[in-house]
Design an enzyme around this catalytic site. Structure first.
Site, short mmCIF file in Angstrom:
data_model
loop_
_atom_site.label_atom_id
_atom_site.label_comp_id
_atom_site.label_asym_id
_atom_site.label_seq_id
_atom_site.Cartn_x
_atom_site.Cartn_y
_atom_site.Cartn_z
N TYR A 1 0.82 -1.22 0.00
CA TYR A 1 0.00 0.00 0.00
C TYR A 1 0.86 1.28 0.00
CZ TYR A 1 -3.11 3.72 1.56
OH TYR A 1 -3.77 4.93 1.67
N LYS B 1 1.22 4.10 -3.06
CA LYS B 1 0.88 5.51 -2.90
C LYS B 1 2.11 6.38 -3.25
CE LYS B 1 -2.66 6.90 -1.72
NZ LYS B 1 -3.87 7.15 -2.51
N1 LIG Z 1 -8.57 6.62 5.20
C1 LIG Z 1 -7.43 7.21 5.52
O1 LIG Z 1 -7.06 7.32 6.71
C2 LIG Z 1 -6.56 7.78 4.44
C3 LIG Z 1 -5.42 8.49 4.82
C4 LIG Z 1 -4.60 9.04 3.83
C5 LIG Z 1 -4.93 8.88 2.50
N2 LIG Z 1 -6.01 8.19 2.14
C6 LIG Z 1 -6.33 8.07 0.70
O2 LIG Z 1 -7.60 8.64 0.49
C7 LIG Z 1 -8.24 7.99 -0.60
C8 LIG Z 1 -9.64 7.57 -0.19
O3 LIG Z 1 -9.54 6.69 0.90
P1 LIG Z 1 -10.81 6.26 1.74
O4 LIG Z 1 -10.36 6.05 3.13
O5 LIG Z 1 -11.94 7.17 1.46
O6 LIG Z 1 -11.07 4.82 1.11
P2 LIG Z 1 -12.42 4.17 0.59
O7 LIG Z 1 -12.12 2.75 0.34
O8 LIG Z 1 -13.54 4.48 1.52
O9 LIG Z 1 -12.68 4.92 -0.77
C9 LIG Z 1 -12.04 4.60 -1.96
C10 LIG Z 1 -13.04 4.65 -3.07
O10 LIG Z 1 -12.36 4.33 -4.29
C11 LIG Z 1 -13.19 3.44 -5.02
N3 LIG Z 1 -12.38 2.58 -5.86
C12 LIG Z 1 -11.57 1.58 -5.48
N4 LIG Z 1 -11.04 0.97 -6.55
C13 LIG Z 1 -11.53 1.61 -7.63
C14 LIG Z 1 -11.37 1.44 -9.02
N5 LIG Z 1 -10.60 0.46 -9.52
N6 LIG Z 1 -12.01 2.28 -9.85
C15 LIG Z 1 -12.81 3.25 -9.37
N7 LIG Z 1 -13.02 3.45 -8.07
C16 LIG Z 1 -12.39 2.64 -7.20
C17 LIG Z 1 -13.91 2.61 -3.98
O11 LIG Z 1 -15.08 2.01 -4.51
C18 LIG Z 1 -14.19 3.65 -2.91
O12 LIG Z 1 -15.43 4.26 -3.08
C19 LIG Z 1 -7.35 6.82 -1.00
O13 LIG Z 1 -6.64 7.19 -2.16
C20 LIG Z 1 -6.43 6.66 0.19
O14 LIG Z 1 -5.19 6.15 -0.20
C21 LIG Z 1 -6.87 7.63 3.08
C1 LIG Z 2 -2.62 -2.78 17.67
C2 LIG Z 2 -4.09 -2.45 17.65
C3 LIG Z 2 -4.59 -2.36 19.06
O1 LIG Z 2 -5.67 -1.57 19.34
C4 LIG Z 2 -4.34 -1.17 16.91
C5 LIG Z 2 -4.17 -1.35 15.41
C6 LIG Z 2 -4.56 -0.08 14.74
C7 LIG Z 2 -4.21 -0.08 13.25
C8 LIG Z 2 -5.16 -1.01 12.55
C9 LIG Z 2 -4.27 1.34 12.74
C10 LIG Z 2 -3.22 2.22 13.45
C11 LIG Z 2 -2.82 3.30 12.48
C12 LIG Z 2 -3.74 3.13 11.31
C13 LIG Z 2 -3.30 3.69 9.95
C14 LIG Z 2 -3.03 5.19 10.00
O2 LIG Z 2 -4.12 5.85 10.64
C15 LIG Z 2 -2.82 5.80 8.67
C16 LIG Z 2 -3.23 5.23 7.53
C17 LIG Z 2 -2.93 5.93 6.27
C18 LIG Z 2 -3.95 5.76 5.17
O3 LIG Z 2 -3.41 6.13 3.94
C19 LIG Z 2 -4.59 4.39 5.13
C20 LIG Z 2 -5.01 3.89 6.47
C21 LIG Z 2 -3.86 3.88 7.48
C22 LIG Z 2 -2.78 2.92 6.99
C23 LIG Z 2 -4.39 3.43 8.88
C24 LIG Z 2 -4.79 1.93 8.86
C25 LIG Z 2 -5.09 1.37 10.25
C26 LIG Z 2 -3.97 1.60 11.25
C27 LIG Z 2 -2.71 0.83 10.83
#
Ligand SMILES: NC(=O)c1ccc[n+]([C@@H]2O[C@H](COP(=O)([O-])OP(=O)(O)OC[C@H]3O[C@@H](n4cnc5c(N)ncnc54)[C@H](O)[C@@H]3O)[C@@H](O)[C@H]2O)c1
Ligand SMILES: C[C@@H](CO)CCC[C@@H](C)[C@H]1CC[C@H]2[C@@H]3[C@H](O)C=C4C[C@@H](O)CC[C@]4(C)[C@H]3CC[C@]12C
Length: 369
Positions: free
Chosen positions: A159, A163
């Site tokens: 992952y 990214k």
């Molecule tokens: N959730 C976090 O903490 C976090 C943190 C930093 C960055 N991000 C980034 O933010 C973005 C959104 O993450 P999220 O948490 O909302 O995830 P999410 O899974 O809720 O949303 C992702 C969306 O992308 C769509 N998708 C996946 N594969 C696809 C494809 N092949 N074609 C078209 N659509 C597709 C999914 O259906 C979904 O609706 C991602 O790029 C993720 O890397 C998330």
């Molecule tokens: C050891 C467990 C006891 O409670 C806790 C495990 C928690 C983990 C599942 C999560 C801790 C940190 C999270 C990640 C972080 O918040 C940032 C992220 C970046 C984003 O791009 C995707 C999600 C994630 C990797 C997020 C995923 C879940 C954790 C690893």
């Protein structure tokens, strides 16, 4: 993007617009971008809430499509001014194969870039991640760091690898000529861990706590600080960047920005308790209940089991060596680059972000959401 007094004229496309973050971006654009004429929402799975948005003044067009299919992306993007590319496969638990993660996150992003060039879409905002920087697998802390803080970046997990590569592609594409001869302007936003309405892992912890008679057990030391950011503020930063990219192309083009707000620095578990506490859960222990070596052993066992069981079933527990390393490493951001470059200020205060998240957690109880 010339200002129009008469009629809104801009066409935006949001990839992944039905996801956790994507939905907030879509709703925020409709509220905060008065120049919007049409909003295209592109996602692999379209959500039913899109229907209710179709009755407003802005034309909302739902497009079911796959970013890995170049022709689908190009067809959806024809005639758009701005694309916010948020679609991604967020998987640190081993649910998808490394190949699929690469296809969606890297090839999908390359397809979006090529579609910009082919169709003449001039502005591209990419949702990157803090994980492009870290935490690294050596457990080095990133303490109140900014976009220029030196850090040993070591990627192994599919992952963060995907990214990082996708972000690089987006930044390198800045300045490429798009159809019509104008230069492509790109920029990447790096949220830390996002929380807020729709956050599935928060909901899972809540349900787990309910099952354990209102208790969660501390596994991570309270001193390990984790950066978190409210989803509404992440969405707001995307909208603002998209709005400002044309006027400030020279300054913002090819740049990366951490996504931040005023959420407090806390350990992952203590931060979650800000929401789960008012919902009736309690975190047991002022120190981790299990020694760290035992957690490492359990995480390793989980990884082994996942590998052994793969031919039969998908075993994807929360705890694995990677998630343990991330949860157990301080990674906090302190920067004002977005404020300096395009006037970003969080739209939601910490109190508001907290209250909204608590309400959402409470509403998920027994609702099957
Ligand atoms: N959730 C976090 O903490 C976090 C943190 C930093 C960055 N991000 C980034 O933010 C973005 C959104 O993450 P999220 O948490 O909302 O995830 P999410 O899974 O809720 O949303 C992702 C969306 O992308 C769509 N998708 C996946 N594969 C696809 C494809 N092949 N074609 C078209 N659509 C597709 C999914 O259906 C979904 O609706 C991602 O790029 C993720 O890397 C998330
Ligand atoms: C050891 C467990 C006891 O409670 C806790 C495990 C928690 C983990 C599942 C999560 C801790 C940190 C999270 C990640 C972080 O918040 C940032 C992220 C970046 C984003 O791009 C995707 C999600 C994630 C990797 C997020 C995923 C879940 C954790 C690893």
């Amino acid at each position: 993007m010339a200002e129009s007094i008469q009629a809104p004229m801009l066409v935006y496309l949001v990839t992944g617009g039905c996801g956790f973050l994507g939905e907030h971006i879509v709703r925020m654009l409709l509220e905060q971008e008065p120049r919007l004429r049409e909003l295209r929402v592109f996602d692999l799975h379209l959500s039913s809430w899109l229907e209710e948005l179709k009755t407003g003044p802005v034309q909302v067009t739902a497009i079911q499509g796959d970013v890995t299919q170049a022709h689908e992306v190009a067809a959806a993007m024809a005639g758009t001014h701005v694309v916010i590319h948020t679609a991604g496969l967020v998987d640190v638990f081993g649910r998808a194969s490394p190949k699929t993660i690469h296809e969606v996150n890297v090839q999908g992003t390359q397809n979006v870039i090529e579609a910009c060039v082919q169709t003449g879409t001039q502005f591209l905002v990419y949702t990157s991640s803090m994980e492009v920087v870290g935490p690294n697998i050596k457990g080095h802390p990133f303490y109140r760091g900014n976009e220029d803080t030196p850090y040993e970046i070591v990627h192994k997990h599919p992952y963060p690898c995907s990214k990082a590569r996708a972000e690089q592609l987006v930044l390198e594409a800045n300045g490429r000529k798009v159809r019509g001869g104008l230069p492509l302007v790109t920029c990447a936003l790096r949220p830390t861990g996002i929380y807020g309405e729709g956050h599935q892992i928060m909901r899972d912890f809540y349900r787990q706590g309910l099952r354990l008679r209102g208790r969660l057990f501390r596994a991570i030391p309270a001193s390990v600080e984790h950066g978190r950011v409210y989803v509404g503020n992440v969405a707001w930063m995307h909208v603002l960047v998209a709005r400002e990219l044309e006027q400030r192309a020279g300054l913002m083009g090819g740049q990366v920005y951490f996504c931040y707000d005023k959420s407090p620095y806390k350990s992952y578990e203590d931060f979650n308790m800000e929401f789960l506490g008012p919902c009736g859960l309690r975190l047991v222990g002022t120190r981790p209940l299990l020694p760290y070596w035992l957690l490492v052993l359990l995480a390793t066992l989980n990884a082994l089991l996942q590998w052994l069981l793969r031919p039969l079933l998908l075993y994807t527990p929360l705890l694995n060596p990677y998630t343990l390393a991330v949860a157990n490493t301080t990674f906090t951001v302190s920067t004002n680059k977005a404020q300096r470059h395009f006037g970003y200020k969080p739209l939601f205060s910490w109190e508001e972000s907290r209250a909204r998240t608590i309400l959402w957690v409470q509403s998920t109880e027994g609702s099957g959401q």
